[in-house]
Design a protein around this motif. Structure first.
Motif, PDB file in Angstrom:
ATOM      1  N   LEU A 288      32.763 -27.274  39.135  1.00  0.00           N
ATOM      2  CA  LEU A 288      34.259 -26.641  38.945  1.00  0.00           C
ATOM      3  C   LEU A 288      34.500 -26.186  40.069  1.00  0.00           C
ATOM      4  N   THR A 289      33.807 -25.263  40.809  1.00  0.00           N
ATOM      5  CA  THR A 289      34.330 -24.683  42.090  1.00  0.00           C
ATOM      6  C   THR A 289      34.467 -25.752  43.260  1.00  0.00           C
ATOM      7  N   ASP A 290      33.458 -26.787  43.202  1.00  0.00           N
ATOM      8  CA  ASP A 290      33.700 -27.929  44.374  1.00  0.00           C
ATOM      9  C   ASP A 290      34.964 -28.585  44.116  1.00  0.00           C
ATOM     10  N   ARG A 291      35.332 -28.775  42.644  1.00  0.00           N
ATOM     11  CA  ARG A 291      36.852 -29.407  42.633  1.00  0.00           C
ATOM     12  C   ARG A 291      38.074 -28.484  42.760  1.00  0.00           C
ATOM     13  N   TYR A 293      38.816 -25.364  41.637  1.00  0.00           N
ATOM     14  CA  TYR A 293      38.805 -24.304  40.330  1.00  0.00           C
ATOM     15  C   TYR A 293      38.312 -22.899  40.747  1.00  0.00           C
ATOM     16  N   ASP A 294      39.207 -21.984  40.317  1.00  0.00           N
ATOM     17  CA  ASP A 294      38.771 -20.849  40.493  1.00  0.00           C
ATOM     18  C   ASP A 294      38.050 -20.382  38.930  1.00  0.00           C
ATOM     19  N   VAL A 295      36.790 -19.994  39.344  1.00  0.00           N
ATOM     20  CA  VAL A 295      35.890 -19.868  38.335  1.00  0.00           C
ATOM     21  C   VAL A 295      35.446 -18.463  38.413  1.00  0.00           C
ATOM     22  N   PHE A 305      37.611 -20.675  33.596  1.00  0.00           N
ATOM     23  CA  PHE A 305      37.936 -21.292  34.857  1.00  0.00           C
ATOM     24  C   PHE A 305      39.491 -21.430  34.724  1.00  0.00           C
ATOM     25  N   ASP A 306      40.133 -21.187  35.673  1.00  0.00           N
ATOM     26  CA  ASP A 306      41.725 -21.515  35.681  1.00  0.00           C
ATOM     27  C   ASP A 306      41.958 -23.040  35.349  1.00  0.00           C
ATOM     28  N   ILE A 353      41.849 -36.853  34.071  1.00  0.00           N
ATOM     29  CA  ILE A 353      43.284 -36.661  33.878  1.00  0.00           C
ATOM     30  C   ILE A 353      44.016 -35.854  35.160  1.00  0.00           C
ATOM     31  N   ARG A 354      43.319 -35.208  35.903  1.00  0.00           N
ATOM     32  CA  ARG A 354      43.589 -34.522  37.191  1.00  0.00           C
ATOM     33  C   ARG A 354      44.442 -35.692  38.190  1.00  0.00           C
TER      34      ARG A 354
END
Length: 355
Positions: A288-291, A293-295, A305-306, A353-354
């Protein structure tokens, strides 16, 4: 009329319950009709409940597991309410308060309302753990109980339990630890949380969560039998003459399921599950961080995560069972049914979805 099938756990990411162990399922079916609420009549399940309490006390490092006091409750809500009730009943003042961090489970709010107890919640620190200075400032001579959480439901954090115990006992109060979810993960970490680590008076630990027992199957443990004595009421029309539980009639299924699951999995099976969950949580947090997102960095295996409202709702529309923290982050709870394969499928849908 055809009986519906229960919901699959395949896309359930927010629950703290999971598929029971096969041994727990089989044992629960055998004891469906027994009532541990009347141990004088139902002696077999009463003996089994003593085994359950001893096994739970072993997990929670009680100094004398075979002599531990407690019972198999309906869940963490009941166990937490009973801990508050016991502390209130043992305090010399009629009007008492309970001090807890704002991260405390909502069951403690229910307990305070039902028992007419003043609940004083205090802030958490920057890492979502109980702020010790705030706790110390909140306690006074009317404080009956200080509550610490060992595995918060939003972020999987463990409060500084030994320090909370010192504050509680210095104020003449008792210490309760809510390890309902974390109790079967914490023995395989370096956290201080148990009866052996701190002056814990009562503790909640739920076999129907990471213990892989059946629902309902919670647990309340006490260091001192006086904690249970403070809950006892007379039961003149039963074969047993008093009762310390909240519910009278209870299901023997939860008792039998807890014993079967713990005997099948303690300690190696639980260790393997805890290590796998921790590894998967770290992996998901990294993905998720790599994408972008704030985790919230996981401790016990919950990943928060946000996420935007539209993405959150689109994931739910795809069948993913997600929930949010109070601050709005999505949360993924790494229960035994949440596998690396299912997490990869979740990320695939998230990426679609993103875009």
């Amino acid at each position: 009329m055809q009986t519906p099938e229960p919901q699959s756990f395949d896309r359930v990411l927010s629950s703290m319950c999971t598929e029971p162990h096969p041994a727990a399922r089989d044992a629960a079916e055998r004891f469906l009709a027994t009532n541990p609420g009347d141990p004088g009549t139902y002696e077999a399940v009463a003996d089994l409940e003593e085994r359950a309490v001893g096994l739970l006390a072993t997990v929670a490092e009680h100094p004398s597991p075979t002599e531990a006091s407690g019972y198999v409750a309906g869940g963490g809500t009941e166990a937490n309410l009973q801990a508050v009730r016991s502390a209130r009943n043992r305090h010399p003042d009629a009007d008492v308060n309970v001090v807890a961090p704002e991260s405390v489970h909502f069951s403690v709010y229910k307990a305070a309302e039902v028992l007419d107890v003043d609940l004083r919640t205090v802030p958490t620190d920057d890492d979502h753990r109980a702020d010790l200075a705030a706790v110390e400032a909140a306690v006074d001579e009317a404080t009956a109980l200080v509550v610490g959480v060992a595995g918060t439901t939003e972020y999987g954090r463990v409060d500084p339990i030994p320090e909370l115990g010192r504050i509680a006992h210095d104020a003449g109060a008792l210490l309760h630890v809510d390890a309902a979810w974390g109790g079967f993960l914490l023995p395989f970490t370096d956290h201080d949380w148990s009866f052996a680590d701190a002056p814990v008076d009562t503790l909640t630990i739920d076999p129907h969560k990471c213990g892989r027992g059946v629902v309902p199957g919670g647990g309340l443990l006490a260091r001192d039998p006086a904690a249970m004595d403070a809950l006892a009421v007379e039961t003149p029309y039963l074969e047993s003459r008093s009762q310390a539980t909240l519910n009278g009639t209870r299901s023997g299924a939860g008792v039998a399921g807890a014993v079967a699951a713990i005997e099948a999995l303690w300690p190696d099976g639980y260790r393997e599950a805890a290590e796998r969950a921790a590894a998967d949580a770290d992996w998901l947090a990294g993905e998720l961080t790599d994408r972008g997102y704030d985790v919230v960095e996981p401790d016990l295996p919950i990943v928060a995560f946000d996420i935007s409202d539209s993405t959150f709702e689109a994931l739910r529309a795809d069948g993913w069972r997600l929930s949010r923290t109070g601050a709005g982050e999505a949360r993924v709870v790494h229960m035994p049914h949440v596998t690396r394969e299912s997490l990869r499928a979740f990320l695939t849908d998230l990426d679609r979805i993103r875009t």
